[in-house]
Design an enzyme around this catalytic site. Structure first.
Site, mmCIF file in Angstrom:
data_model
loop_
_atom_site.group_PDB
_atom_site.id
_atom_site.type_symbol
_atom_site.label_atom_id
_atom_site.label_comp_id
_atom_site.label_asym_id
_atom_site.label_seq_id
_atom_site.Cartn_x
_atom_site.Cartn_y
_atom_site.Cartn_z
ATOM 1 N N LYS A 245 0.890 -1.222 0.060
ATOM 2 C CA LYS A 245 -0.003 -0.070 -0.043
ATOM 3 C C LYS A 245 0.918 1.156 0.012
ATOM 4 O O LYS A 245 1.864 1.273 0.740
ATOM 5 C CB LYS A 245 -0.959 -0.027 1.208
ATOM 6 C CG LYS A 245 -1.785 1.263 1.444
ATOM 7 C CD LYS A 245 -3.163 0.880 0.755
ATOM 8 C CE LYS A 245 -4.082 2.020 0.757
ATOM 9 N NZ LYS A 245 -3.690 2.944 -0.576
ATOM 10 N N LYS B 37 5.174 2.869 8.365
ATOM 11 C CA LYS B 37 4.225 3.706 8.823
ATOM 12 C C LYS B 37 3.031 2.712 9.200
ATOM 13 O O LYS B 37 2.082 2.692 10.009
ATOM 14 C CB LYS B 37 3.703 4.648 7.500
ATOM 15 C CG LYS B 37 2.757 5.748 8.118
ATOM 16 C CD LYS B 37 2.495 6.606 6.726
ATOM 17 C CE LYS B 37 3.634 7.274 6.305
ATOM 18 N NZ LYS B 37 3.382 8.204 5.213
ATOM 19 N N LYS C 293 5.146 1.922 -2.843
ATOM 20 C CA LYS C 293 4.896 3.184 -3.413
ATOM 21 C C LYS C 293 5.372 3.403 -5.123
ATOM 22 O O LYS C 293 6.116 2.268 -5.663
ATOM 23 C CB LYS C 293 6.279 4.309 -2.882
ATOM 24 C CG LYS C 293 5.905 5.409 -2.908
ATOM 25 C CD LYS C 293 5.150 5.907 -1.814
ATOM 26 C CE LYS C 293 4.899 7.524 -1.560
ATOM 27 N NZ LYS C 293 4.151 7.559 -0.393
ATOM 28 N N THR D 180 -4.727 13.490 5.806
ATOM 29 C CA THR D 180 -3.297 13.898 6.083
ATOM 30 C C THR D 180 -3.293 14.774 6.787
ATOM 31 O O THR D 180 -2.473 14.998 7.822
ATOM 32 C CB THR D 180 -2.435 13.523 4.779
ATOM 33 O OG1 THR D 180 -2.818 12.612 4.065
ATOM 34 C CG2 THR D 180 -1.091 13.648 5.044
ATOM 35 N N ASN E 272 -2.563 19.869 -0.626
ATOM 36 C CA ASN E 272 -3.496 19.118 0.061
ATOM 37 C C ASN E 272 -3.015 18.948 1.719
ATOM 38 O O ASN E 272 -4.064 18.929 2.561
ATOM 39 C CB ASN E 272 -3.526 17.493 -0.567
ATOM 40 C CG ASN E 272 -4.534 16.995 -0.048
ATOM 41 O OD1 ASN E 272 -5.790 17.276 0.381
ATOM 42 N ND2 ASN E 272 -4.423 15.615 0.170
ATOM 43 N N SER F 119 -7.281 5.630 3.804
ATOM 44 C CA SER F 119 -7.240 4.959 2.800
ATOM 45 C C SER F 119 -7.803 3.398 3.236
ATOM 46 O O SER F 119 -8.295 2.680 2.436
ATOM 47 C CB SER F 119 -5.876 4.595 2.089
ATOM 48 O OG SER F 119 -5.564 5.812 1.286
HETATM 49 N N1 GLU Z 1 0.745 9.032 -0.168
HETATM 50 C C1 GLU Z 1 0.548 9.083 1.069
HETATM 51 C C2 GLU Z 1 1.404 8.590 2.209
HETATM 52 O O1 GLU Z 1 2.671 8.735 1.821
HETATM 53 C C3 GLU Z 1 -0.808 8.030 1.465
HETATM 54 C C4 GLU Z 1 -0.684 6.525 1.106
HETATM 55 C C5 GLU Z 1 -2.128 5.762 0.866
HETATM 56 O O2 GLU Z 1 -2.976 6.367 1.260
HETATM 57 O O3 GLU Z 1 -1.964 4.576 0.684
HETATM 58 O O4 GLU Z 1 1.518 8.076 3.298
#
Ligand code: GLU
Length: 459
Positions: A80, A104, A116, A201, A252, A392
């Site tokens: 994810k 995370k 990613k 976020t 954002n 998410s």
């Molecule tokens: N791009 C965001 C992050 O770095 C969200 C990732 C997601 O929702 O999967 O945490």
């Protein structure tokens, strides 16, 4: 994996090696081997996928655009993490960001692994139609490795709801008849997104700061006052005091963080500066953040950056260089722009005593060490900016059930999850000399190691 994350993972493993309560059944030579396996697993991604997307531009030219999807680790669930559209994207950067996602998710007990994606473009230089083609092509090239139970992308820098909707639609047409709502998160509401995902976020970033400096301080001030810990001293110096706040980045994450700070009544904070890719706006009496959000929403996301536009916007403030936000004489600095913003060459000019990472990796490893040695509270990305991936996860759950939550329910669950994580980290942080980042990494690595051990991966 880029050096910073790898180095902290190694430090965490070193700390755990000597901790006899960790993996107590694995002793002697087996313990050494297990830790070597752990280091090897966590410091390298499981899979690196790279493609050159062939795109026919509107002017007739055909270009090949480098694109990545990096799957770091799936011990805790499907991969994810977001997909970034930025001209500085590289394999190394995406690998480091994928590793951060693994940590995370482990830290906040989100049942996902880490991944990613990235596309090497400046999205502002492409037309809407070209961006649509890039999104479609990305899914076509990586369609075999993506899916609700395999790897679930989301927005990141340069991408948002629009891109996720396009990508999910492409996924759906490539896999007719398969579940698709959970293939991408961060979608628009109408395409099966979640209420609150867009703000998650930024709200989570501010919540982390507010919880730590208000609720946690209020409940723990007694023992904190008796602690000789340097971070406890910094936090106590601000307890119930007015705080000046600067926010780097007005996208954002930054714009929502700034709004939350502006509205917050628990903390006597004043947003005195915000910045974007062009400018820093400063007002020592506090900026009119709602007016700035309104301005940006009708000006391609940009803040007023000339005397003329500032005057005609009616917003009171001073225009400064875009980097100035980092060096202002403020108490709190939120970093919600790019990575590597504070590094060894500018760290000594930073005056804030509390720094919160809304972006991923905005402080280099060396700068982090310097700040930590000065007793500055650095709230790391994996703790502070997890609101996006947590919501998410809620979006993914809602898509599976096709039952949707009310907005208040989303935020309640988000804050409850972040609060739980902080309650398991903050007492140790204010009681030992490790940085908050190291504490978070140790916690995440502990969780991952225990699971990897149980799954027989450490032999
Ligand atoms: N791009 C965001 C992050 O770095 C969200 C990732 C997601 O929702 O999967 O945490």
């Amino acid at each position: 994996m880029a050096s910073q994350t790898g180095a902290i993972v190694q430090q965490s493993l070193n700390a755990l090696m000597g901790d006899s309560s960790f993996l107590p059944l694995v002793q002697g030579q087996r313990r050494e081997q297990a830790f070597q396996s752990l280091a090897a697993i966590l410091s390298t991604p499981n899979k690196v996928h790279k493609a050159f997307l062939r795109i026919a531009l509107e002017d007739g030219n055909v270009v090949r655009i480098p694109a990545f999807r990096i799957q770091h680790n799936d011990a805790l669930g499907p991969y994810k993490g977001g997909i970034r559209f930025h001209e500085s994207v590289s394999e190394d950067e995406v690998t480091n960001l994928a590793a951060l996602m693994t940590l995370k998710n482990a830290l906040h007990e989100v049942p996902f692994g880490g991944g990613k994606g990235g596309v090497v473009i400046n999205p502002r230089s492409f037309s809407e139609k070209e961006l649509y083609l890039i999104c479609k092509k990305y899914v076509q090239y990586f369609s075999d490795i993506l899916g609700p139970d395999k790897d679930i992308p989301a927005p990141d820098m340069g991408t948002g709801e629009r891109e996720m909707d396009w990508m999910m639609a492409e996924y759906k047409s490539i896999h007719p008849g398969s579940p698709y709502l959970g293939s991408f998160t961060g979608k628009s509401l109408i395409s099966g997104g979640s209420l609150g995902r867009r703000e998650a976020t930024g709200k989570g970033v501010y919540f982390t700061f507010r919880y730590m400096m208000h609720d946690f301080m209020r409940d723990n001030v007694g023992w904190l006052a008796g602690s000789s810990n340097p971070f406890a001293a910094t936090a106590l110096a601000y307890a119930n005091k007015p705080m000046s706040i600067a926010v780097q980045g007005f996208g954002n994450v930054g714009s929502v963080t700034a709004m939350e700070a502006y509205k917050c009544t628990d903390i006597r904070g004043k947003v005195v500066a915000v910045s974007d890719r062009n400018v820093t706006l400063y007002n020592e009496n506090g900026l009119d953040v709602p007016a700035l959000v309104e301005y940006a929403s009708t000006n391609r996301g940009d803040l007023p950056s000339t005397e003329e536009t500032l005057k005609s916007s009616g917003i009171a403030g001073e225009l400064l260089d875009r980097e100035a936000v980092l060096y202002l004489n403020v108490d709190v600095l939120f970093l919600a722009a790019l990575e590597d913003q504070i590094h060894c060459d500018n760290v000594n000019e930073v005056k804030a005593r509390i720094i919160v990472e809304g972006a991923n990796a905005p402080i280099t490893g060396e700068a982090d060490e310097t700040l930590t040695s000065q007793g500055v509270i650095v709230v790391p990305d994996i703790l502070a900016n997890a609101g996006g991936v947590i919501v998410s996860y809620f979006e993914w759950l809602q898509g599976r059930e096709t039952q949707f939550y009310a907005e208040a329910e989303v935020y309640n669950q988000l804050f409850a999850k972040m609060q739980k994580t902080m309650n398991s980290i903050l007492p140790a942080y204010f009681g030992d000399p490790l940085s908050l980042r190291q504490n978070c990494f140790v916690h995440a690595v502990t969780k991952l190691s225990a699971v990897l051990y149980r799954q027989g991966k450490l032999y």
